[in-house]
Motif scaffolding. Sequence first.
Motif, PDB file in Angstrom:
ATOM      1  N   GLN A  21      72.743  11.402  -2.296  1.00 27.78           N
ATOM      2  CA  GLN A  21      71.079  10.556  -2.618  1.00 27.78           C
ATOM      3  C   GLN A  21      70.882   9.976  -1.055  1.00 27.78           C
ATOM      4  OE1 GLN A  21      72.738   8.487  -5.567  1.00 27.78           O
ATOM      5  NE2 GLN A  21      73.118  10.005  -7.336  1.00 27.78           N
ATOM      6  N   LEU A  22      70.954   8.964  -1.044  1.00 27.75           N
ATOM      7  CA  LEU A  22      69.970   8.438   0.468  1.00 27.75           C
ATOM      8  C   LEU A  22      69.470   9.138   1.079  1.00 27.75           C
ATOM      9  CD1 LEU A  22      72.247   5.090   0.108  1.00 27.75           C
ATOM     10  CD2 LEU A  22      70.620   5.900  -1.264  1.00 27.75           C
ATOM     11  N   THR A  23      70.637  10.212   1.850  1.00 26.89           N
ATOM     12  CA  THR A  23      69.843  11.880   2.579  1.00 26.89           C
ATOM     13  C   THR A  23      68.301  11.718   1.981  1.00 26.89           C
ATOM     14  OG1 THR A  23      71.379  11.820   3.516  1.00 26.89           O
ATOM     15  CG2 THR A  23      70.531  13.156   3.886  1.00 26.89           C
ATOM     16  N   GLU A  24      68.550  12.060   0.639  1.00 26.79           N
ATOM     17  CA  GLU A  24      67.205  13.457  -0.050  1.00 26.79           C
ATOM     18  C   GLU A  24      66.447  12.092  -0.368  1.00 26.79           C
ATOM     19  OE1 GLU A  24      66.980  14.997  -4.217  1.00 26.79           O
ATOM     20  OE2 GLU A  24      68.353  15.618  -2.955  1.00 26.79           O
ATOM     21  N   LYS A  25      66.488  10.932  -0.757  1.00 27.07           N
ATOM     22  CA  LYS A  25      65.479   9.965  -0.466  1.00 27.07           C
ATOM     23  C   LYS A  25      64.577  10.006   0.716  1.00 27.07           C
ATOM     24  CE  LYS A  25      67.221   7.329  -4.885  1.00 27.07           C
ATOM     25  NZ  LYS A  25      67.690   5.780  -5.160  1.00 27.07           N
ATOM     26  N   ALA A  26      65.368   8.975   1.964  1.00 29.20           N
ATOM     27  CA  ALA A  26      64.855   9.904   2.856  1.00 29.20           C
ATOM     28  C   ALA A  26      64.546  10.591   3.631  1.00 29.20           C
ATOM     29  CB  ALA A  26      66.231   9.109   4.287  1.00 29.20           C
ATOM     30  N   LYS A  28      62.276  12.733   1.972  1.00 31.17           N
ATOM     31  CA  LYS A  28      61.179  12.761   0.518  1.00 31.17           C
ATOM     32  C   LYS A  28      60.279  11.432   1.669  1.00 31.17           C
ATOM     33  CE  LYS A  28      62.946  14.922  -3.589  1.00 31.17           C
ATOM     34  NZ  LYS A  28      63.468  14.835  -4.412  1.00 31.17           N
ATOM     35  N   ALA A  29      60.717  10.156   2.470  1.00 34.44           N
ATOM     36  CA  ALA A  29      60.263   9.243   2.655  1.00 34.44           C
ATOM     37  C   ALA A  29      59.681   9.522   4.233  1.00 34.44           C
ATOM     38  CB  ALA A  29      60.752   7.450   2.138  1.00 34.44           C
ATOM     39  N   GLU A  30      60.359  10.580   4.428  1.00 35.99           N
ATOM     40  CA  GLU A  30      59.602  10.433   5.386  1.00 35.99           C
ATOM     41  C   GLU A  30      58.947  11.971   5.914  1.00 35.99           C
ATOM     42  OE1 GLU A  30      61.963  11.460   9.830  1.00 35.99           O
ATOM     43  OE2 GLU A  30      62.508  12.778   8.127  1.00 35.99           O
ATOM     44  N   GLN A  31      58.965  12.495   4.990  1.00 31.88           N
ATOM     45  CA  GLN A  31      57.564  13.335   4.588  1.00 31.88           C
ATOM     46  C   GLN A  31      56.568  13.201   3.882  1.00 31.88           C
ATOM     47  OE1 GLN A  31      59.719  16.370   1.946  1.00 31.88           O
ATOM     48  NE2 GLN A  31      61.134  17.466   3.525  1.00 31.88           N
ATOM     49  N   MET A  32      56.850  12.010   2.981  1.00 37.14           N
ATOM     50  CA  MET A  32      55.209  11.283   3.205  1.00 37.14           C
ATOM     51  C   MET A  32      54.855  10.466   3.736  1.00 37.14           C
ATOM     52  SD  MET A  32      57.334  10.813  -1.185  1.00 37.14           S
ATOM     53  CE  MET A  32      55.283   9.948  -2.469  1.00 37.14           C
ATOM     54  N   GLY A  33      55.706  10.020   5.071  1.00 38.50           N
ATOM     55  CA  GLY A  33      54.897   8.364   5.539  1.00 38.50           C
ATOM     56  C   GLY A  33      55.365   7.819   5.042  1.00 38.50           C
ATOM     57  N   MET A  34      55.759   7.563   4.443  1.00 39.84           N
ATOM     58  CA  MET A  34      56.673   5.626   3.984  1.00 39.84           C
ATOM     59  C   MET A  34      57.495   5.391   4.432  1.00 39.84           C
ATOM     60  SD  MET A  34      57.116   7.329   0.111  1.00 39.84           S
ATOM     61  CE  MET A  34      56.639   5.771  -0.948  1.00 39.84           C
ATOM     62  N   VAL A  35      57.518   5.350   5.994  1.00 39.51           N
ATOM     63  CA  VAL A  35      57.507   4.641   7.351  1.00 39.51           C
ATOM     64  C   VAL A  35      58.877   3.496   6.771  1.00 39.51           C
ATOM     65  CG1 VAL A  35      57.921   3.641   9.368  1.00 39.51           C
ATOM     66  CG2 VAL A  35      56.431   5.001   8.758  1.00 39.51           C
ATOM     67  N   ASN A  36      58.921   2.284   6.185  1.00 40.78           N
ATOM     68  CA  ASN A  36      59.200   1.440   5.413  1.00 40.78           C
ATOM     69  C   ASN A  36      60.613   1.914   4.796  1.00 40.78           C
ATOM     70  OD1 ASN A  36      58.221  -0.212   7.412  1.00 40.78           O
ATOM     71  ND2 ASN A  36      56.980  -1.190   5.554  1.00 40.78           N
ATOM     72  N   GLU A  37      59.898   2.857   3.390  1.00 39.79           N
ATOM     73  CA  GLU A  37      60.966   3.255   2.547  1.00 39.79           C
ATOM     74  C   GLU A  37      62.408   4.161   3.013  1.00 39.79           C
ATOM     75  OE1 GLU A  37      60.932   5.917  -1.275  1.00 39.79           O
ATOM     76  OE2 GLU A  37      59.584   4.606  -1.137  1.00 39.79           O
ATOM     77  N   PHE A  38      61.414   5.275   4.715  1.00 43.36           N
ATOM     78  CA  PHE A  38      62.719   5.858   5.267  1.00 43.36           C
ATOM     79  C   PHE A  38      63.875   4.628   5.837  1.00 43.36           C
ATOM     80  CE2 PHE A  38      64.197   7.657   9.202  1.00 43.36           C
ATOM     81  CZ  PHE A  38      64.478   8.756   8.830  1.00 43.36           C
ATOM     82  N   ALA A  39      63.430   3.286   6.564  1.00 41.36           N
ATOM     83  CA  ALA A  39      64.341   2.864   7.084  1.00 41.36           C
ATOM     84  C   ALA A  39      64.856   2.264   6.467  1.00 41.36           C
ATOM     85  CB  ALA A  39      63.820   1.731   7.697  1.00 41.36           C
ATOM     86  N   VAL A  40      64.734   2.178   4.909  1.00 47.18           N
ATOM     87  CA  VAL A  40      65.463   1.026   4.416  1.00 47.18           C
ATOM     88  C   VAL A  40      66.534   2.442   3.738  1.00 47.18           C
ATOM     89  CG1 VAL A  40      66.191   0.365   1.540  1.00 47.18           C
ATOM     90  CG2 VAL A  40      64.211  -0.417   2.831  1.00 47.18           C
ATOM     91  N   HIS A  41      66.192   3.392   3.326  1.00 46.49           N
ATOM     92  CA  HIS A  41      67.762   4.267   3.029  1.00 46.49           C
ATOM     93  C   HIS A  41      68.427   4.760   3.906  1.00 46.49           C
ATOM     94  CE1 HIS A  41      65.984   5.312  -0.538  1.00 46.49           C
ATOM     95  NE2 HIS A  41      64.364   5.816   0.190  1.00 46.49           N
ATOM     96  N   GLU A  42      67.535   4.429   5.167  1.00 48.15           N
ATOM     97  CA  GLU A  42      68.344   4.465   6.737  1.00 48.15           C
ATOM     98  C   GLU A  42      70.140   3.829   6.821  1.00 48.15           C
ATOM     99  OE1 GLU A  42      68.391   7.910   9.349  1.00 48.15           O
ATOM    100  OE2 GLU A  42      68.318   8.453   7.219  1.00 48.15           O
ATOM    101  N   ARG A  43      69.061   2.233   6.709  1.00 50.37           N
ATOM    102  CA  ARG A  43      69.476   1.089   6.435  1.00 50.37           C
ATOM    103  C   ARG A  43      71.032   1.063   5.547  1.00 50.37           C
ATOM    104  NH1 ARG A  43      65.409  -1.677   8.301  1.00 50.37           N
ATOM    105  NH2 ARG A  43      64.661  -1.843   6.636  1.00 50.37           N
TER     106      ARG A  43
END
Length: 114
Positions: A21-26, A28-43
Amino acid sequence: MKLERRYSDYSQNELRQEIAQLTEKAQKAEQMGMVNEFAVHERKIIMAKSYMLDPGVFSAGETYRLEGDPAHVFYIQYMNGIFAWGYRKNNNGEKVSVEEEEALPISMLGEKVT
């Protein structure tokens, strides 16, 4: 309000589902250019993966490769749960960590360097 569960309370199967689930969210965040949200999911993915590993495999006094960082290795001074405490070294064996010591989740560690 939903109470957050700790990853330490998850089963292996629940951890796999959470990582998916987190990989999917990450993604999506990356595709939308949401860098901070992507980083949170990655952590969060790194933390969840750490709970799927056996901390007993990692030993104080040993050096391990760092996932995604071929220029450095990590020397473990001691273990505390899923965290390896120690410092980064470059490929010449010189300490490069700015802090006296840092803690890394064990999923960031690769194979042992001999």
